[in-house]
Write a protein that holds these residues in place. Structure first.
Motif, PDB file in Angstrom:
ATOM      1  N   GLN A 139     -16.024   4.213 -11.301  1.00 56.36           N
ATOM      2  CA  GLN A 139     -16.558   4.396  -9.954  1.00 56.36           C
ATOM      3  C   GLN A 139     -15.504   4.951  -8.989  1.00 56.36           C
ATOM      4  O   GLN A 139     -15.760   5.927  -8.290  1.00 56.36           O
ATOM      5  CB  GLN A 139     -17.083   3.056  -9.429  1.00 56.36           C
ATOM      6  N   ALA A 140     -14.342   4.313  -8.952  1.00 54.71           N
ATOM      7  CA  ALA A 140     -13.317   4.721  -7.993  1.00 54.71           C
ATOM      8  C   ALA A 140     -12.299   5.666  -8.597  1.00 54.71           C
ATOM      9  O   ALA A 140     -11.508   6.262  -7.866  1.00 54.71           O
ATOM     10  CB  ALA A 140     -12.596   3.492  -7.430  1.00 54.71           C
ATOM     11  N   GLY A 141     -12.303   5.811  -9.933  1.00 57.41           N
ATOM     12  CA  GLY A 141     -11.332   6.680 -10.560  1.00 57.41           C
ATOM     13  C   GLY A 141      -9.941   6.098 -10.613  1.00 57.41           C
ATOM     14  O   GLY A 141      -8.986   6.832 -10.882  1.00 57.41           O
ATOM     15  N   GLU A 142      -9.817   4.765 -10.385  1.00 55.71           N
ATOM     16  CA  GLU A 142      -8.498   4.148 -10.322  1.00 55.71           C
ATOM     17  C   GLU A 142      -8.616   2.681 -10.698  1.00 55.71           C
ATOM     18  O   GLU A 142      -9.579   2.010 -10.332  1.00 55.71           O
ATOM     19  CB  GLU A 142      -7.913   4.296  -8.912  1.00 55.71           C
ATOM     20  N   HIS A 143      -7.646   2.192 -11.438  1.00 53.72           N
ATOM     21  CA  HIS A 143      -7.616   0.773 -11.808  1.00 53.72           C
ATOM     22  C   HIS A 143      -6.173   0.297 -11.804  1.00 53.72           C
ATOM     23  O   HIS A 143      -5.291   0.920 -12.395  1.00 53.72           O
ATOM     24  CB  HIS A 143      -8.225   0.556 -13.195  1.00 53.72           C
ATOM     25  N   TRP A 144      -5.946  -0.843 -11.102  1.00 54.91           N
ATOM     26  CA  TRP A 144      -4.624  -1.450 -11.036  1.00 54.91           C
ATOM     27  C   TRP A 144      -4.637  -2.723 -11.880  1.00 54.91           C
ATOM     28  O   TRP A 144      -5.379  -3.657 -11.603  1.00 54.91           O
ATOM     29  CB  TRP A 144      -4.243  -1.794  -9.592  1.00 54.91           C
ATOM     30  N   ARG A 189      -5.435   6.128 -13.682  1.00 51.83           N
ATOM     31  CA  ARG A 189      -6.198   7.030 -12.815  1.00 51.83           C
ATOM     32  C   ARG A 189      -6.888   8.080 -13.684  1.00 51.83           C
ATOM     33  O   ARG A 189      -6.346   8.533 -14.701  1.00 51.83           O
ATOM     34  CB  ARG A 189      -5.304   7.712 -11.794  1.00 51.83           C
ATOM     35  N   GLU A 200     -11.518  15.718  -6.159  1.00 46.46           N
ATOM     36  CA  GLU A 200     -12.815  15.614  -5.489  1.00 46.46           C
ATOM     37  C   GLU A 200     -13.973  15.544  -6.479  1.00 46.46           C
ATOM     38  O   GLU A 200     -15.102  15.272  -6.097  1.00 46.46           O
ATOM     39  CB  GLU A 200     -13.011  16.799  -4.542  1.00 46.46           C
ATOM     40  N   THR A 251     -15.313  -0.973 -14.622  1.00 43.70           N
ATOM     41  CA  THR A 251     -16.175  -0.290 -13.648  1.00 43.70           C
ATOM     42  C   THR A 251     -15.383   0.415 -12.566  1.00 43.70           C
ATOM     43  O   THR A 251     -15.799   1.460 -12.076  1.00 43.70           O
ATOM     44  CB  THR A 251     -17.129  -1.312 -13.007  1.00 43.70           C
ATOM     45  N   ASP A 252     -14.240  -0.148 -12.160  1.00 44.83           N
ATOM     46  CA  ASP A 252     -13.513   0.491 -11.072  1.00 44.83           C
ATOM     47  C   ASP A 252     -12.888   1.813 -11.506  1.00 44.83           C
ATOM     48  O   ASP A 252     -12.643   2.686 -10.676  1.00 44.83           O
ATOM     49  CB  ASP A 252     -12.432  -0.455 -10.516  1.00 44.83           C
ATOM     50  N   ARG A 312       0.654   6.692  -6.757  1.00 36.62           N
ATOM     51  CA  ARG A 312      -0.426   7.667  -6.941  1.00 36.62           C
ATOM     52  C   ARG A 312       0.131   9.090  -6.917  1.00 36.62           C
ATOM     53  O   ARG A 312      -0.293   9.947  -7.694  1.00 36.62           O
ATOM     54  CB  ARG A 312      -1.473   7.502  -5.838  1.00 36.62           C
ATOM     55  N   GLU A 316       0.823  -1.209   0.000  1.00 32.87           N
ATOM     56  CA  GLU A 316       0.000   0.000   0.000  1.00 32.87           C
ATOM     57  C   GLU A 316       0.856   1.257   0.000  1.00 32.87           C
ATOM     58  O   GLU A 316       0.507   2.263  -0.630  1.00 32.87           O
ATOM     59  CB  GLU A 316      -0.931  -0.017   1.217  1.00 32.87           C
TER      60      GLU A 316
END
Length: 525
Positions: A118-123, A130, A142, A114-115, A41, A34
Motif C-alpha cells: 500500500q505505502a511502498g515502504e516497510h520499516w 522500499r 509516483e 500490507t504496508d 530513504r 524522521e
C-alpha cells in the motif's frame, strides 16, 4: 493555610515545567528519527539508481537475461554489505506486474506485508524495505508505468531460433548495448532520456504500446525480437505479462540508524531524568525552606511561651515563699496554744493537727521553691565519701527508726560538681530509698570508675522496686507512688543532673528493689 496553598502552586508549576520538558524531548526525538529515516530513504533511492544502471547495462533489445543479471546483483549486495558502514544493501528483488519475483539477490523479501504493497515502504526492527515502480529502466516513485519496461527472461534455449544475439549494433541503429544514457536525472518521476538515449521506438526495449504484435496482413509487420522467435502471439503475451519488469524492491540494513536513534533516545532520557531531578530538588528545597520557616515561627512562639512560663514560675515561687511566712505564724500560734496548761485536751489535739498540716504544706512549698529555682552550677572538688557521710548523718534519725543497714563501697573518688546541689541530689535519692524500703531493709551506695574520665554513682535498695512502665515517669514533676510525697523530689534530682551534664537511670535491682544510677560524672583532677 495560605503558605500551604502557595507551596502547592509552586509544586504544580515545577511539575508543569517538567511535563513541558518531557513533551519537548519527545517531539525532538521524533523529529530526529524522521530526519534519520528521510536520510535513509534518500540513500535507498541512490542505491536504486545504481541498480537501474546495472539493469540498463544488461539490457539488449528490450530483454535482460536473469542468468546474467543475478550474479551481478549478488556481487552488488555483497560489496555494499561489506563495504558500507551504514545503509548496507541486504536484499534486491525484481518484480513483475503481479508482484512476483523475477530476479533477486540477498535475503528473501516478504512482500505479503500490507504496508509494502500500500505505502511502498516497510520499516522493520533492523531493516527498511522500499518498492520502486519501474518505467523503462527509470525509477518512478509516483507509480506511473508503461509498457516500455524491459523483460527479464532466462537464458535463450535452442527452441528460440536464431541463437544468441550478434554483437555490435546494426547499421542504422541508434545506441549500443554499452550505452548508459539512462535518462535518470531525477528519480521522482521525470522520464527524460539522456543525450545518448534511444529515440522513441528504437534502441533497448519494445516500442511504445506493448510488445510486438503479430504481422499485419498484407505487409511485413514489426520484426520480433530474437528471444521471441518460436513463440506464438499468445505465448508472447503471457511471457510479457509475467516477465515484464514493473517494480524494484530494495532492503537496506538500519542497524546503524537504530543505533543513532537509540543514542538520541538515551540522550533524551538523560535530559528528562536530570530535569526531573532538578524539579524534585527544587521542590525539596522549597519544602525545607517552608519547614524551616514554620520551625522558626514555632521557636519564636515557644520562646514567648517559655518566657511567659518563667514569669509565671517566678511569680508562683514568690507566692510560695510569701505563703510560708503566714504558715509559720499559724504554726507558732498553734504551738503556743498547745503549751498552755489551762487549755482543754480537745484544743491541744486540734493544735497538733494544725501544726502537722502546716508542716506538710510548708514542706511542699519548700520542694516547689527548690524545683522552680534556677540551677546555676558552680563546680568544685567534692570527695564522694565525705559528702555521702555528711548526708547520712543528716538522715541518721530516719535510718535508725527503720533499723536500716546502709553500706558504702567502691573506690575513694573525688568529682567536680556543685557541692550544695550534689548534696541535695544525695539527700533526695537517699530519702526516697528510705521511704521505699521496709523495716530492717538494706541500702547500698557504690561509686566506681566506668572508664577514663568517667565515674558512676549507684544507690540501691531492696524495696518493692519500680515497674518498667513507670521508670521514666518518676522523674516528672508531681508524679509519685508515695502518698506522703509531693512528687518533686526526683524531678529536682533530674533537673540538677541535667544541669551538670550527667545522666540518671532507674533500673531493677536483683532480686528485688531499685537502682538509681548516675553516670558521666567527671572525676576531679
Amino acid at each position: 493555610m495560605q503558605p500551604r496553598r502557595n507551596s502547592n502552586l509552586i509544586y504544580g508549576l515545577l511539575l508543569g515545567v517538567w511535563v513541558l520538558v518531557v513533551a519537548w524531548q519527545i517531539e525532538e526525538h521524533i523529529r530526529v528519527r524522521e530526519a534519520a529515516r528521510a536520510d535513509w530513504r534518500k540513500r535507498s533511492e541512490d542505491f536504486a539508481i545504481s541498480i537501474g544502471a546495472v539493469v540498463r547495462g544488461q539490457q539488449f533489445r528490450g530483454a535482460v537475461f536473469r542468468t546474467q543479471l543475478e550474479p551481478i546483483l549478488d556481487e552488488l549486495v555483497a560489496s555494499e554489505t561489506n563495504g558500507l558502514a551504514t545503509g548496507e544493501v541486504i536484499s534486491i528483488a525484481m518484480l513483475n506486474s503481479t508482484n512476483g519475483v523475477m530476479a533477486s539477490a540477498g535475503r528473501t523479501i516478504d512482500l505479503e506485508q500490507t504496508d509494502i504493497l500500500q505505502a511502498g515502504e516497510h520499516w522493520g526492527l533492523r531493516s527498511m524495505t522500499r518498492v520502486y515502480p519501474v518505467e523503462g529502466v527509470f525509477l518512478n516513485p509516483e507509480g506511473n508505468t508503461n509498457s516500455q519496461a524491459p523483460l527479464i527472461i532466462d537464458q535463450p534455449t535452442n527452441s528460440m531460433r536464431g541463437g544468441f544475439p550478434r554483437r555490435g549494433p546494426r547499421p542504422g541503429d541508434v545506441g549500443t548495448t554499452n550505452d548508459l544514457g539512462l535518462g535518470m536525472t531525477n528519480v521522482f518521476g521525470t522520464n527524460a532520456t539522456g543525450p545518448s538515449g534511444p529515440p522513441p521506438g528504437r534502441g533497448f526495449g519494445p516500442p511504445p504500446g506493448g510488445p510486438p504484435g503479430p504481422p499485419r496482413a498484407g505487409g511485413p509487420g514489426p520484426r520480433r525480437p530474437f528471444w521471441a522467435r518460436g513463440l506464438d502471439d499468445k505465448q508472447l503475451q503471457e511471457m510479457t505479462a509475467t516477465h515484464e519488469l514493473h517494480g524494484l524492491a530494495l532492503t537496506l540494513s538500519t542497524e546503524s540508524l537504530q543505533a543513532s536513534i537509540s543514542d538520541d533516545l538515551w540522550l533524551r532520557f538523560i535530559i528528562i531524568f536530570f530535569a526531573g531531578i532538578s524539579a524534585a530538588g527544587a521542590g525539596l528545597a522549597l519544602r525545607n525552606v517552608s519547614k524551616t520557616a514554620e520551625l522558626q515561627i514555632r521557636l519564636v512562639r515557644a520562646s514567648e511561651l517559655n518566657l511567659h512560663l518563667k514569669e509565671m514560675n517566678l511569680a508562683a515561687a514568690g507566692l510560695a515563699h510569701e505563703t510560708r511566712n503566714p504558715l509559720n505564724i499559724i504554726r507558732g500560734l498553734a504551738q503556743m496554744l498547745s503549751k498552755q496548761t489551762d487549755a482543754p485536751p480537745d484544743i491541744r489535739e486540734k493544735t497538733r493537727v494544725i501544726m502537722d498540716e502546716t508542716d506538710k504544706v510548708t514542706a511542699q512549698l519548700t520542694e516547689f521553691i527548690n524545683y522552680s529555682r534556677p540551677r546555676e552550677v558552680r563546680r568544685s572538688k567534692i570527695p564522694l565519701n565525705s559528702a555521702i557521710a555528711e548526708v547520712l548523718r543528716t538522715l541518721n534519725h530516719d535510718i535508725e527508726e527503720k533499723k536500716l543497714r546502709v553500706e558504702t563501697g567502691g573506690e575513694s573518688l573525688s568529682i567536680e560538681a556543685d557541692e550544695q546541689l550534689f548534696r541535695q541530689v544525695l539527700f533526695n535519692l537517699l530519702i526516697n530509698a528510705i521511704q521505699a524500703v521496709g523495716v530492717n531493709g538494706q541500702i547500698q551506695i557504690i561509686a566506681q570508675r566506668d572508664g577514663p574520665g568517667q565515674v558512676s554513682l549507684e544507690i540501691r535498695d531492696d524495696g518493692p522496686g519500680v515497674p518498667p512502665e513507670r521508670r521514666q515517669e518518676i522523674f516528672k514533676p508531681y508524679f509519685t507512688t508515695n502518698q506522703k510525697g509531693a512528687g518533686l523530689g526526683l524531678a529536682v534530682v533530674s533537673q540538677i543532673v541535667l544541669a551538670h551534664g550527667w545522666e540518671i537511670q532507674c533500673l531493677a535491682n536483683t532480686p528485688k528493689g531499685a537502682i538509681f544510677r548516675i553516670t558521666h560524672l567527671k572525676p576531679a583532677a
